[in-house]
Design a protein around this motif. Structure first.
Motif, mmCIF file in Angstrom:
data_model
loop_
_atom_site.group_PDB
_atom_site.id
_atom_site.type_symbol
_atom_site.label_atom_id
_atom_site.label_comp_id
_atom_site.label_asym_id
_atom_site.label_seq_id
_atom_site.Cartn_x
_atom_site.Cartn_y
_atom_site.Cartn_z
ATOM 1 N N GLN A 6 0.838 -1.201 0.000
ATOM 2 C CA GLN A 6 0.000 0.000 0.000
ATOM 3 C C GLN A 6 0.876 1.255 0.000
ATOM 4 O O GLN A 6 0.583 2.230 -0.697
ATOM 5 N N ILE A 7 1.957 1.216 0.780
ATOM 6 C CA ILE A 7 2.890 2.352 0.823
ATOM 7 C C ILE A 7 3.534 2.534 -0.548
ATOM 8 O O ILE A 7 3.586 3.650 -1.084
ATOM 9 N N VAL A 8 4.030 1.451 -1.134
ATOM 10 C CA VAL A 8 4.653 1.505 -2.466
ATOM 11 C C VAL A 8 3.664 2.085 -3.471
ATOM 12 O O VAL A 8 3.996 2.996 -4.240
ATOM 13 N N ASP A 9 2.441 1.567 -3.477
ATOM 14 C CA ASP A 9 1.435 2.005 -4.442
ATOM 15 C C ASP A 9 1.089 3.482 -4.278
ATOM 16 O O ASP A 9 0.964 4.214 -5.274
ATOM 17 N N GLN A 10 0.947 3.926 -3.035
ATOM 18 C CA GLN A 10 0.569 5.322 -2.812
ATOM 19 C C GLN A 10 1.700 6.277 -3.150
ATOM 20 O O GLN A 10 1.467 7.345 -3.740
ATOM 21 N N ILE A 11 2.925 5.931 -2.806
ATOM 22 C CA ILE A 11 4.052 6.797 -3.159
ATOM 23 C C ILE A 11 4.221 6.832 -4.672
ATOM 24 O O ILE A 11 4.420 7.904 -5.258
ATOM 25 N N THR A 12 4.101 5.684 -5.321
ATOM 26 C CA THR A 12 4.198 5.634 -6.779
ATOM 27 C C THR A 12 3.121 6.505 -7.410
ATOM 28 O O THR A 12 3.400 7.274 -8.344
ATOM 29 N N VAL A 69 3.995 10.160 -7.160
ATOM 30 C CA VAL A 69 5.053 10.529 -8.105
ATOM 31 C C VAL A 69 4.471 10.642 -9.522
ATOM 32 O O VAL A 69 4.744 11.603 -10.241
ATOM 33 N N ILE A 70 3.646 9.671 -9.910
ATOM 34 C CA ILE A 70 3.018 9.700 -11.237
ATOM 35 C C ILE A 70 2.180 10.965 -11.402
ATOM 36 O O ILE A 70 2.218 11.618 -12.442
ATOM 37 N N ALA A 95 12.794 -0.229 -7.851
ATOM 38 C CA ALA A 95 12.010 0.199 -9.012
ATOM 39 C C ALA A 95 12.538 1.509 -9.599
ATOM 40 O O ALA A 95 12.073 1.948 -10.645
ATOM 41 N N GLY A 96 13.494 2.144 -8.903
ATOM 42 C CA GLY A 96 14.050 3.395 -9.400
ATOM 43 C C GLY A 96 13.185 4.608 -9.130
ATOM 44 O O GLY A 96 13.396 5.673 -9.699
ATOM 45 N N ILE A 97 12.214 4.466 -8.231
ATOM 46 C CA ILE A 97 11.302 5.565 -7.926
ATOM 47 C C ILE A 97 11.900 6.508 -6.892
ATOM 48 O O ILE A 97 11.692 7.719 -6.945
ATOM 49 N N ILE A 98 12.671 5.939 -5.961
ATOM 50 C CA ILE A 98 13.341 6.770 -4.961
ATOM 51 C C ILE A 98 14.820 6.400 -4.917
ATOM 52 O O ILE A 98 15.223 5.343 -5.403
ATOM 53 N N VAL A 99 15.589 7.298 -4.347
ATOM 54 C CA VAL A 99 17.008 7.043 -4.086
ATOM 55 C C VAL A 99 17.250 7.366 -2.623
ATOM 56 O O VAL A 99 16.585 8.208 -2.046
ATOM 57 N N THR A 100 18.201 6.669 -2.034
ATOM 58 C CA THR A 100 18.569 6.941 -0.654
ATOM 59 C C THR A 100 20.023 7.374 -0.635
ATOM 60 O O THR A 100 20.873 6.721 -1.234
ATOM 61 N N ARG A 101 20.258 8.497 0.004
ATOM 62 C CA ARG A 101 21.620 9.014 0.149
ATOM 63 C C ARG A 101 22.016 8.846 1.607
ATOM 64 O O ARG A 101 21.365 9.392 2.498
ATOM 65 N N HIS A 102 23.083 8.070 1.815
ATOM 66 C CA HIS A 102 23.532 7.762 3.169
ATOM 67 C C HIS A 102 23.710 9.048 3.979
ATOM 68 O O HIS A 102 24.387 9.973 3.560
ATOM 69 N N GLY A 103 23.067 9.081 5.131
ATOM 70 C CA GLY A 103 23.171 10.219 6.031
ATOM 71 C C GLY A 103 22.278 11.386 5.664
ATOM 72 O O GLY A 103 22.186 12.355 6.403
ATOM 73 N N MET A 104 21.611 11.311 4.515
ATOM 74 C CA MET A 104 20.756 12.427 4.082
ATOM 75 C C MET A 104 19.277 12.044 4.010
ATOM 76 O O MET A 104 18.414 12.904 4.107
ATOM 77 N N GLY A 105 18.998 10.770 3.754
ATOM 78 C CA GLY A 105 17.612 10.333 3.667
ATOM 79 C C GLY A 105 17.242 9.842 2.289
ATOM 80 O O GLY A 105 18.103 9.592 1.443
ATOM 81 N N SER A 119 14.556 12.219 -12.122
ATOM 82 C CA SER A 119 14.326 11.914 -13.526
ATOM 83 C C SER A 119 13.067 12.622 -13.965
ATOM 84 O O SER A 119 11.986 12.376 -13.413
ATOM 85 N N SER A 120 13.195 13.485 -14.958
ATOM 86 C CA SER A 120 12.016 14.205 -15.434
ATOM 87 C C SER A 120 11.064 13.255 -16.163
ATOM 88 O O SER A 120 9.893 13.546 -16.323
ATOM 89 N N ASP A 121 11.574 12.103 -16.602
ATOM 90 C CA ASP A 121 10.745 11.128 -17.311
ATOM 91 C C ASP A 121 10.100 10.115 -16.373
ATOM 92 O O ASP A 121 9.368 9.238 -16.834
ATOM 93 N N LEU A 122 10.370 10.210 -15.070
ATOM 94 C CA LEU A 122 9.892 9.202 -14.128
ATOM 95 C C LEU A 122 8.377 9.003 -14.174
ATOM 96 O O LEU A 122 7.924 7.864 -14.307
ATOM 97 N N PRO A 123 7.549 10.067 -14.095
ATOM 98 C CA PRO A 123 6.095 9.828 -14.148
ATOM 99 C C PRO A 123 5.675 9.111 -15.435
ATOM 100 O O PRO A 123 4.872 8.180 -15.399
#
Length: 137
Positions: A20-26, A29-30, A67-77, A83-87
């Motif tokens: 549900q979390i994955v679907d709602q965040i996706t 983003v879309i 899935a490439g929808i989010i990225v995690t940066r160590h120590g930053m979150g 990606s402008s093409d992500l949606p």
């Protein structure tokens, strides 16, 4: 600026909480509600706001990263992927999933690809309903 940690999770839905979390965040983003580069709530913040375990949110974030929808940066979150093409890419992937399901269903019904082409041609040739209240030419 981080996005809101407010998601609407259902305990009565048969879909697992992490999905549900994955679907709602996706979906956010879309829709463009969550923009590329925008910070996501921390895992602990989202877990607390959604009343689920940290492990559930970790799994959802891991799936979103794969899935490439989010990225995690160590120590930053975690952030929406830059990606402008992500949606568009996400919508295309969703379309492909539905299209594959349509082909599988057609095969079970014995409908040939040629019959599907004719159906699409007929649909494309049909006048579209006018939603403005007027008549369609």
């Amino acid at each position: 600026m981080a996005v809101s940690a407010e998601l609407f999770l259902s305990t009565t839905d048969s879909t697992p909480m992490y999905q549900q979390i994955v679907d709602q965040i996706t979906a956010k983003v879309i829709a463009g509600d969550w923009k590329p580069g925008q910070a996501l709530p921390s895992i602990r913040e989202l877990a607390s706001a959604s009343r689920v375990s940290v492990i559930t949110v970790k799994r959802a974030y891991a799936d979103l990263m794969l899935a490439g929808i989010i990225v995690t940066r160590h120590g930053m979150g975690s952030f929406v992927a830059e990606s402008s093409d992500l949606p568009t890419d996400l919508l295309r992937a969703e379309f492909t999933q539905h299209f594959d399901a349509l082909l599988a269903c057609a095969a079970r019904l014995g409908i040939t690809r040629n019959e599907i082409r004719h159906m699409l041609d007929d649909e494309q040739a049909a006048p579209t309903p006018d939603t403005s209240g007027g008549s369609t030419p």
